[in-house]
Design a protein around this motif. Structure first.
Motif, short mmCIF file in Angstrom:
data_model
loop_
_atom_site.label_atom_id
_atom_site.label_comp_id
_atom_site.label_asym_id
_atom_site.label_seq_id
_atom_site.Cartn_x
_atom_site.Cartn_y
_atom_site.Cartn_z
N SER A 102 0.86 -1.17 0.00
CA SER A 102 0.00 0.00 0.00
C SER A 102 0.90 1.23 0.00
O SER A 102 1.53 1.54 1.01
CB SER A 102 -0.91 -0.01 1.23
OG SER A 102 -1.70 1.15 1.27
N GLY A 103 0.98 1.91 -1.13
CA GLY A 103 1.90 3.05 -1.25
C GLY A 103 3.33 2.56 -1.13
O GLY A 103 3.78 1.70 -1.87
N LYS A 104 4.05 3.10 -0.14
CA LYS A 104 5.44 2.68 0.08
C LYS A 104 5.56 1.70 1.24
O LYS A 104 6.65 1.39 1.67
CB LYS A 104 6.31 3.91 0.35
CG LYS A 104 6.45 4.80 -0.85
CD LYS A 104 7.42 5.92 -0.60
CE LYS A 104 7.57 6.77 -1.85
NZ LYS A 104 8.58 7.80 -1.69
#
Length: 72
Positions: A13-15
């Protein structure tokens, strides 16, 4: 020397990554056979001698070829 594979699956999720599951393959074989198996499973070599992986939009799989002796 014998080898097996340790699979780790992550949600991305994202980074950030979150470990979902980790398990060791319950077979042993020579390293070349396990590398061929990972290629058939669409894993790609990712730079370390023993690390393979793949990534989709929000999922990442890492496979590490691990070595051990017959007694382990």
């Amino acid at each position: 020397m014998f080898y097996s594979i340790l699979f780790s699956y992550y949600e991305v999720s994202g980074k950030e990554e979150r470990l979902i599951e980790e398990h060791k393959l319950h077979i042993t074989d020579n390293k070349e056979s396990l590398e061929a198996l990972l290629k058939q499973l669409n894993y790609h070599f990712i730079g370390n001698d023993d690390l393979w992986g793949f990534r989709s939009n929000n999922f990442m799989g890492i496979a590490e070829i691990i070595s051990f002796t017959e007694r382990e």
